[in-house]
Design a protein around this motif. Structure first.
Motif, short mmCIF file in Angstrom:
data_model
loop_
_atom_site.label_atom_id
_atom_site.label_comp_id
_atom_site.label_asym_id
_atom_site.label_seq_id
_atom_site.Cartn_x
_atom_site.Cartn_y
_atom_site.Cartn_z
N GLY A 123 14.23 9.83 -17.10
CA GLY A 123 15.30 10.36 -16.25
C GLY A 123 16.57 10.51 -17.07
O GLY A 123 17.67 10.19 -16.62
N TRP A 132 31.72 4.45 -9.84
CA TRP A 132 31.83 5.91 -9.73
C TRP A 132 31.64 6.52 -11.13
O TRP A 132 32.51 6.38 -11.98
CB TRP A 132 33.20 6.29 -9.19
N VAL A 168 19.48 0.88 -13.95
CA VAL A 168 20.89 1.09 -13.61
C VAL A 168 21.08 0.94 -12.10
O VAL A 168 20.55 1.73 -11.32
CB VAL A 168 21.37 2.48 -14.07
N GLY A 169 21.82 -0.07 -11.72
CA GLY A 169 22.13 -0.29 -10.31
C GLY A 169 23.43 0.40 -9.95
O GLY A 169 24.07 1.06 -10.78
N ALA A 219 17.35 9.00 -11.15
CA ALA A 219 17.31 8.73 -9.71
C ALA A 219 17.77 10.00 -9.01
O ALA A 219 18.33 10.90 -9.64
CB ALA A 219 18.25 7.57 -9.35
N GLY A 249 20.49 13.58 -17.07
CA GLY A 249 21.70 13.64 -16.24
C GLY A 249 22.95 13.16 -16.96
O GLY A 249 23.03 13.12 -18.19
N THR A 255 11.41 8.03 -5.18
CA THR A 255 12.08 8.26 -6.47
C THR A 255 12.92 7.07 -6.91
O THR A 255 12.87 6.64 -8.07
CB THR A 255 12.99 9.51 -6.37
N LEU A 310 8.78 14.80 -17.61
CA LEU A 310 7.97 13.74 -16.99
C LEU A 310 8.56 13.39 -15.63
O LEU A 310 9.76 13.14 -15.52
CB LEU A 310 7.92 12.47 -17.84
N ASP A 367 12.54 13.81 -18.38
CA ASP A 367 13.22 14.08 -17.10
C ASP A 367 12.41 15.17 -16.40
O ASP A 367 11.57 15.82 -17.03
CB ASP A 367 14.66 14.57 -17.35
N1 LIG Z 1 26.27 9.15 -10.32
C1 LIG Z 1 26.84 8.02 -9.91
O1 LIG Z 1 27.99 8.03 -9.40
C2 LIG Z 1 26.12 6.70 -10.07
C3 LIG Z 1 26.77 5.52 -9.72
C4 LIG Z 1 26.12 4.31 -9.88
C5 LIG Z 1 24.82 4.28 -10.39
N2 LIG Z 1 24.20 5.44 -10.69
C6 LIG Z 1 22.85 5.37 -11.23
O2 LIG Z 1 22.88 5.76 -12.59
C7 LIG Z 1 21.63 6.32 -12.96
C8 LIG Z 1 21.85 7.62 -13.69
O3 LIG Z 1 22.43 8.55 -12.77
P1 LIG Z 1 23.34 9.76 -13.24
O4 LIG Z 1 24.70 9.46 -12.81
O5 LIG Z 1 23.07 10.10 -14.67
O6 LIG Z 1 22.76 10.89 -12.26
P2 LIG Z 1 22.20 12.33 -12.55
O7 LIG Z 1 23.18 13.08 -13.39
O8 LIG Z 1 21.83 12.85 -11.22
O9 LIG Z 1 20.90 12.08 -13.43
C9 LIG Z 1 19.69 11.60 -12.91
C10 LIG Z 1 18.55 12.36 -13.54
O10 LIG Z 1 17.31 11.83 -13.03
C11 LIG Z 1 16.46 12.94 -12.81
N3 LIG Z 1 15.36 12.66 -11.91
C12 LIG Z 1 15.36 12.67 -10.54
N4 LIG Z 1 14.11 12.44 -10.08
C13 LIG Z 1 13.31 12.27 -11.16
C14 LIG Z 1 11.93 12.03 -11.32
N5 LIG Z 1 11.11 11.92 -10.27
N6 LIG Z 1 11.42 11.91 -12.58
C15 LIG Z 1 12.25 12.05 -13.66
N7 LIG Z 1 13.57 12.29 -13.58
C16 LIG Z 1 14.10 12.40 -12.33
C17 LIG Z 1 17.42 13.97 -12.25
O11 LIG Z 1 16.85 15.25 -12.19
P3 LIG Z 1 17.38 16.26 -11.05
O12 LIG Z 1 18.80 16.54 -11.41
O13 LIG Z 1 16.47 17.43 -11.16
O14 LIG Z 1 17.25 15.51 -9.74
C18 LIG Z 1 18.58 13.84 -13.21
O15 LIG Z 1 18.39 14.63 -14.37
C19 LIG Z 1 20.83 6.45 -11.65
O16 LIG Z 1 19.92 5.37 -11.58
C20 LIG Z 1 21.88 6.33 -10.58
O17 LIG Z 1 21.35 5.83 -9.36
C21 LIG Z 1 24.82 6.65 -10.57
#
Ligand SMILES: NC(=O)c1ccc[n+]([C@@H]2O[C@H](COP(=O)([O-])OP(=O)(O)OC[C@H]3O[C@@H](n4cnc5c(N)ncnc54)[C@H](OP(=O)(O)O)[C@@H]3O)[C@@H](O)[C@H]2O)c1
Length: 300
Positions: free
Chosen positions: A8, A156, A106-107, A67, A11, A84, A42, A31
């Motif tokens: 993943g 955030w 990552v929580g 996620a 992102g 997911t 994947l 990803d």
């Molecule tokens: N964003 C926030 O504000 C935030 C805050 C706290 C914690 N987190 C956590 O930080 C982590 C990273 O998030 P991020 O901020 O980098 O978010 P992001 O930019 O949305 O990146 C998440 C990546 O995971 C991919 N993904 C989704 N479903 C998948 C699957 N079934 N198999 C493989 N890849 C998959 C997404 O693809 P698609 O784009 O195609 O869905 C995206 O490329 C996550 O665990 C998130 O819960 C995020």
């Protein structure tokens, strides 16, 4: 760690992990959104494929980053969200345990109900919406079942720049780029930003020392959406030219209907006690982010 598998990784946070670790280790990054030449496809919900791919890479650490992160989408698609954001994390735990390697998960700060002014690593979560429930369930599974793990909770998220940032900073920057001279921003949502590059570096420091367990990992300082928006405007040199109108969350009730805590401010108590809190003050990190990723973005 000489070899790492990052699932993943396409992102916001994945970008920073790639930057932080690619010079130091051999990476396999996957990803479902293959948006870089260093990514392969994947879907980590598919257990046998995930397992076979990680086994083939023979990493010394499995980082399960991905996620579904759109809270409204999650609220409307609970089954897909649990598959997911929870079940796929269980997959990662089985795989890491089978290979005898540590798992990084990552929580999120969003697992709290917002009744406290601030939350440390030992406060009790009470998730409000589907996204938060699913992430909390994933975190719990890791903590109870992974043989060796790091759970790092982000706030955030800011990072990834115009191409990958799906969150608040990009939403404000997009409005500014569109020429907006007035912004409506909520004044009833408090939290702590997390700069992806600082987060990736702090994870590396923990991995190097092998200090496993749960860690809050957010920028220093307590803030809220309104103050962050004002800082974005000021750091962009638009102070005085852009007016911010404070509004309540009701104002955005149609587009942001997922439940969110009024306060999701974290402090890094454990990192501080370990003497390993490398997270910078949020405003300094924000300025760094805008300088690095948004240079020229607002020019006509
Ligand atoms: N964003 C926030 O504000 C935030 C805050 C706290 C914690 N987190 C956590 O930080 C982590 C990273 O998030 P991020 O901020 O980098 O978010 P992001 O930019 O949305 O990146 C998440 C990546 O995971 C991919 N993904 C989704 N479903 C998948 C699957 N079934 N198999 C493989 N890849 C998959 C997404 O693809 P698609 O784009 O195609 O869905 C995206 O490329 C996550 O665990 C998130 O819960 C995020």
């Amino acid at each position: 760690m000489d070899r790492m598998y990052i699932a993943g990784c396409g992102g916001m946070l994945g970008q920073a992990f790639y930057e932080e670790f690619s010079q130091r280790a051999e990476l396999r990054c996957t990803d479902i959104d293959v948006n870089e030449e260093w990514l392969d496809y994947l879907d980590f919900r598919e257990f046998e494929r995930y397992r076979a791919d990680v086994r083939a890479a023979a990493p010394e650490c499995l980082v399960h980053l991905g996620a579904l992160t759109d809270l409204e989408y999650c609220e409307l698609h609970p089954d897909e969200t649990y598959a997911t954001n929870t079940m796929a994390v269980e997959n990662a735990v089985y795989i890491a345990n089978e290979l005898g390697i540590p798992l990084v998960y990552v929580g999120t700060a969003g697992i709290f109900d917002g009744r406290q002014e601030v939350y440390d690593d030992w406060d009790r979560p009470n998730p409000l919406g589907v996204y938060a429930r699913a992430k909390w369930a994933g975190e719990e599974f890791v903590k109870h079942n992974a043989q060796t793990y790091l759970v790092c909770r982000a706030g955030w998220m800011m990072g990834g720049g115009p191409r990958k940032d799906k969150k608040f900073v990009q939403k404000i920057m997009a409005q500014l780029r569109g020429g907006a001279s007035e912004l409506a921003v909520v004044d009833d949502k408090l939290g702590t930003p997390t700069y992806t590059r600082d987060f990736a570096r702090n994870v590396r420091l923990l991995l190097e020392r092998r200090w496993w367990g749960l860690y809050n990992m957010v920028c220093q300082g307590l803030t809220g959406r309104l103050e962050v928006a004002q800082a974005i405007v000021d750091e962009s040199g638009l102070g005085g030219r852009v007016t911010i109108h404070p509004v309540g969350s009701d104002y955005f009730a149609d587009s942001y209907f997922a439940p969110r805590p009024d306060c999701e401010r974290l402090i890094n108590r454990k990192l501080a006690l370990r003497g390993l809190d490398a997270m910078r003050p949020w405003r300094e990190a924000l300025a760094d982010y805008l300088r690095t990723d948004y240079e020229g973005y607002l020019l006509p």
